[in-house]
Design a protein around this motif. Structure first.
Motif, short mmCIF file in Angstrom:
data_model
loop_
_atom_site.label_atom_id
_atom_site.label_comp_id
_atom_site.label_asym_id
_atom_site.label_seq_id
_atom_site.Cartn_x
_atom_site.Cartn_y
_atom_site.Cartn_z
N GLN A 285 7.47 1.45 11.89
CA GLN A 285 7.57 0.93 12.90
C GLN A 285 6.46 0.42 14.04
OE1 GLN A 285 12.30 3.16 14.06
NE2 GLN A 285 12.70 0.95 14.64
N HIS B 151 10.94 9.94 9.37
CA HIS B 151 11.44 8.71 9.72
C HIS B 151 12.13 7.78 9.49
CE1 HIS B 151 12.77 7.53 14.28
NE2 HIS B 151 12.68 6.47 13.90
N TYR B 152 12.85 7.78 8.07
CA TYR B 152 13.40 6.48 7.94
C TYR B 152 11.94 5.76 6.95
CZ TYR B 152 17.15 6.28 10.48
OH TYR B 152 18.82 6.38 11.97
N ASN C 248 14.99 12.65 11.05
CA ASN C 248 15.17 11.58 11.99
C ASN C 248 16.87 11.24 12.16
OD1 ASN C 248 14.52 9.88 14.52
ND2 ASN C 248 15.53 8.33 13.11
N GLU C 249 17.45 11.27 12.86
CA GLU C 249 18.94 10.77 12.69
C GLU C 249 19.55 10.94 11.72
OE1 GLU C 249 18.73 7.19 13.85
OE2 GLU C 249 19.46 7.47 15.95
N TYR D 1 22.24 5.81 22.06
CA TYR D 1 22.54 4.75 23.10
C TYR D 1 23.83 3.55 23.08
CZ TYR D 1 18.08 4.25 20.49
OH TYR D 1 16.38 4.29 19.71
N TRP E 22 25.96 -4.08 21.93
CA TRP E 22 25.95 -2.41 21.71
C TRP E 22 26.89 -1.74 23.02
CZ3 TRP E 22 21.41 1.15 19.59
CH2 TRP E 22 21.16 -0.11 18.05
N GLU F 64 15.72 9.82 22.11
CA GLU F 64 16.13 8.50 21.43
C GLU F 64 16.87 8.08 22.96
OE1 GLU F 64 16.45 5.64 18.45
OE2 GLU F 64 14.91 7.35 17.68
N TRP G 284 13.84 4.88 24.00
CA TRP G 284 12.61 4.44 22.99
C TRP G 284 12.60 3.30 23.33
CZ3 TRP G 284 11.61 5.57 17.51
CH2 TRP G 284 11.58 4.14 17.08
N SER H 106 12.38 -4.21 14.99
CA SER H 106 14.15 -2.57 14.83
C SER H 106 13.73 -2.21 13.77
CB SER H 106 14.68 -3.92 14.99
OG SER H 106 16.36 -3.50 14.94
N ALA H 107 14.79 -0.96 14.40
CA ALA H 107 15.11 -0.17 12.13
C ALA H 107 16.32 -0.87 11.48
CB ALA H 107 15.11 0.97 12.73
N GLY H 108 17.16 -1.55 12.89
CA GLY H 108 18.49 -1.75 11.58
C GLY H 108 18.36 -3.54 11.66
N SER H 109 17.55 -4.34 12.81
CA SER H 109 17.44 -5.41 12.30
C SER H 109 16.36 -6.13 11.35
CB SER H 109 18.24 -6.17 13.27
OG SER H 109 16.60 -6.31 14.47
N LYS I 264 14.16 -7.24 19.37
CA LYS I 264 14.62 -6.72 20.03
C LYS I 264 13.82 -5.88 20.16
CE LYS I 264 19.32 -4.29 18.91
NZ LYS I 264 19.58 -2.89 18.19
N TYR J 298 12.46 -3.21 23.33
CA TYR J 298 12.65 -1.76 23.56
C TYR J 298 12.14 -1.37 24.94
CZ TYR J 298 16.62 -0.67 20.64
OH TYR J 298 17.68 -1.00 20.19
C1 BG6 Z 1 17.84 4.67 16.25
C2 BG6 Z 1 16.18 5.43 14.88
O1 BG6 Z 1 18.53 5.08 15.21
O2 BG6 Z 1 17.41 3.77 16.86
C3 BG6 Z 1 15.15 4.41 15.26
O3 BG6 Z 1 15.63 6.37 15.21
C4 BG6 Z 1 15.53 2.51 16.23
O4 BG6 Z 1 14.27 4.00 14.62
C5 BG6 Z 1 16.43 3.22 17.60
O5 BG6 Z 1 14.78 1.91 16.38
C6 BG6 Z 1 16.68 1.89 17.99
O6 BG6 Z 1 17.48 0.52 16.49
P1 BG6 Z 1 17.24 -1.24 16.44
O7 BG6 Z 1 17.78 -0.82 15.09
O8 BG6 Z 1 17.44 -1.28 17.97
O9 BG6 Z 1 15.94 -0.47 16.23
#
Ligand code: BG6
Length: 484
Positions: free
Chosen positions: A21, A137-138, A182-183, A315, A348, A374, A421, A428-431, A436, A438
């Motif tokens: 990331q 980690h992914y 990770n997760e 989160y 969220w 995180e 985090w 962003s890992a999700g989108s 986005k 942090y």
């Molecule tokens: C966690 C992951 O799910 O949340 C991170 O371990 C990720 O890799 C973080 O970046 C925040 O989520 P996102 O989708 O906002 O990046």
């Protein structure tokens, strides 16, 4: 602890990142493609994650944010210096598997990749920042998906262990805290991201997902064994995404629905800590026609090598109702609206007290040291004409969560650290978005890859340094969270 201090001496305070990331340099110095390197940003992303099969070759019409990310690969000295300015005592980062084994099944590691992390660890050491390393980690090597079907295949255990052993030998003397996956429970909702699994042809996806989970759990236990053999005193943690589910009402059906939903994540903790499959999974597997290939040897491995600590991301919390149980795998992202909490710009739920709740649930259940690896707020930031960024919403979010973490310590929870985090803006890992954000450090980079990559301190930068310096004494005890 002195008066007013909320966190003990030796508490690991800092930030958390994942190689894919922020590093960029996706093909530098012999690195191979990982699954993230074919996850595009933009309108096709969702389709790709749902149907990865059609996207396993990079395409010139798609934009892949991991390829350049924020180019930490070239900026690592500058960035680590800024983390040191915030007085971090710890930085969580991941080792990109494909820098070390470009295809995942290579016989020999890539020396240039190993040397890169030597340099990063040198820099951390020079600034007295303790590295905390995530092994996976992914970012599973893409070639392992194409050749072996990712974690569907038992062979992945051996490839993972070769990677783990290589980095234990190389970095073991400099790293005490490790995490295996990770997760790990996110494989339920994101089988491609978390399990490198392509589900397109499956008649029973749960069968595949839990079989892959089993291989990851065995791999994690074997990595724990190897770590303890090679590096006495080093600690292996599992890493869970833990978003507690509250029941929507006091109805017994809702209580049971919440119990079930919480078990989707706790199952992974139960196996990692107790070393066996919990009894409740038997019924779940029967009802969902899941028949796992589990050998006697697997059972012994899980039993003999439990983790040393539990790391988790927090989160948000969710609410579950028996009438809306979420989707069949886990329901992790389907839930009933909670009128008692606010929401982030990405929808969220923001629930600081949920962190205290989560810490207590995990500690009551496991009595193992916990590590929040995180926690943070993804938000849109505005750069003012003079270059300043007033991210008071982020300060509020973190303030309130840290206060609740401190409450949990007072409750008796053994909490060893907190890494937010993420300390610097990243993909962003999700989108797949950059917007986005942090970080305490802003990076001039847009969703489609524009920008100079210049780093700027946000208002939260000095705020976080003061929190670390004062061991939490500067935090505001009353919840400060406003609408974000
Ligand atoms: C966690 C992951 O799910 O949340 C991170 O371990 C990720 O890799 C973080 O970046 C925040 O989520 P996102 O989708 O906002 O990046």
């Amino acid at each position: 602890m002195k008066n007013q201090e909320l966190f003990p001496d030796g508490f690991l305070f800092g930030g958390a990142l994942a190689g894919n990331q922020y590093e960029g340099a996706f093909d530098r110095d012999g690195k191979g493609l990982s699954i993230v390197d074919v996850e595009p940003a933009g309108p096709k992303r969702e389709n790709m994650l749902a149907h990865p099969k059609q996207y396993l070759e990079p395409r010139s019409d798609l934009y892949y944010p991991s390829h350049q990310a924020i180019d930490f690969y070239s900026h690592y000295k500058e960035d680590i210096k800024m983390f040191a300015e915030m007085h971090f005592s710890a930085l969580r980062l991941s080792i990109a598997w494909t820098r070390i084994f470009p295809n995942g099944d290579d016989a020999e590691p890539n020396e240039a990749g190993l040397a890169y992390y030597d340099r990063v660890l040198d820099e951390l050491e020079a600034h007295n920042i303790e590295p905390v390393l995530t092994i996976s980690h992914y970012e599973t090597p893409l070639a392992l998906v194409k050749t072996y079907g990712g974690w569907k295949n038992r062979k992945l255990i051996d490839f993972y262990l070769r990677f783990a052993e290589t980095i234990f030998k190389r970095y073991g003397t400099r790293v005490k805290y490790w995490m295996s996956f990770n997760e790990i429970n996110c494989i339920l909702d994101n089988p491609f991201i978390a399990g490198a699994i392509v589900l397109d042809d499956e008649t029973n996806p749960l069968q595949t997902i839990y079989q892959a989970s089993h291989y990851e759990l065995v791999a994690s236990a074997l990595a724990t064994k190897k770590l303890h053999e090679l590096v006495p005193g080093a600690k292996m943690g599992c890493m869970l995404a833990f978003s507690p589910y509250y029941p929507a009402t006091s109805s017994p059906d809702d209580q049971l629905a919440a119990l079930q939903q919480n078990r989707t994540a706790l199952f992974y903790g139960d196996v990692h800590v107790r070393g066996r499959y919990p009894a409740y999974m038997q019924r779940f597997f029967e009802e969902n026609r899941v028949q796992l290939e589990r050998t006697e040897e697997d059972k012994h491995i899980l039993r003999d090598y439990p983790v040393d600590y539990i790391a988790f991301s927090y989160y948000k919390s969710f609410v579950v109702s028996a009438d809306h149980p979420g989707h069949v795998a886990s329901g992790m992202f389907d839930s009933v609206d909670n009128p008692y909490v606010q929401k982030s710009a990405w929808g969220w739920p923001v629930d600081p007290k949920g962190l205290r709740y989560a810490l207590n649930v995990l500690y009551d259940r496991y009595q193992k040291p916990l590590f929040i690896v995180e926690n943070g707020l993804g938000a849109k930031d505005q750069v003012e004409p003079d270059g300043t960024i007033h991210d008071d919403y982020r300060i509020s979010y973190l303030n309130d969560h840290l206060i609740q973490a401190a409450e949990a310590i007072k409750d008796g929870v053994e909490l060893i650290g907190y890494t937010s985090w993420a300390p610097i803006d990243l993909v962003s890992a999700g989108s797949g978005e950059m917007e986005k954000r942090y970080g305490f450090i802003h990076v001039d980079r847009g969703n489609a890859g524009s920008g100079t990559l210049v780093r700027r301190k946000k208002k939260s930068f000095d705020w976080y340094r003061r929190v670390i310096d004062s061991k939490g004494a500067t935090l505001k005890a009353d919840l400060t969270q406003r609408t974000v």
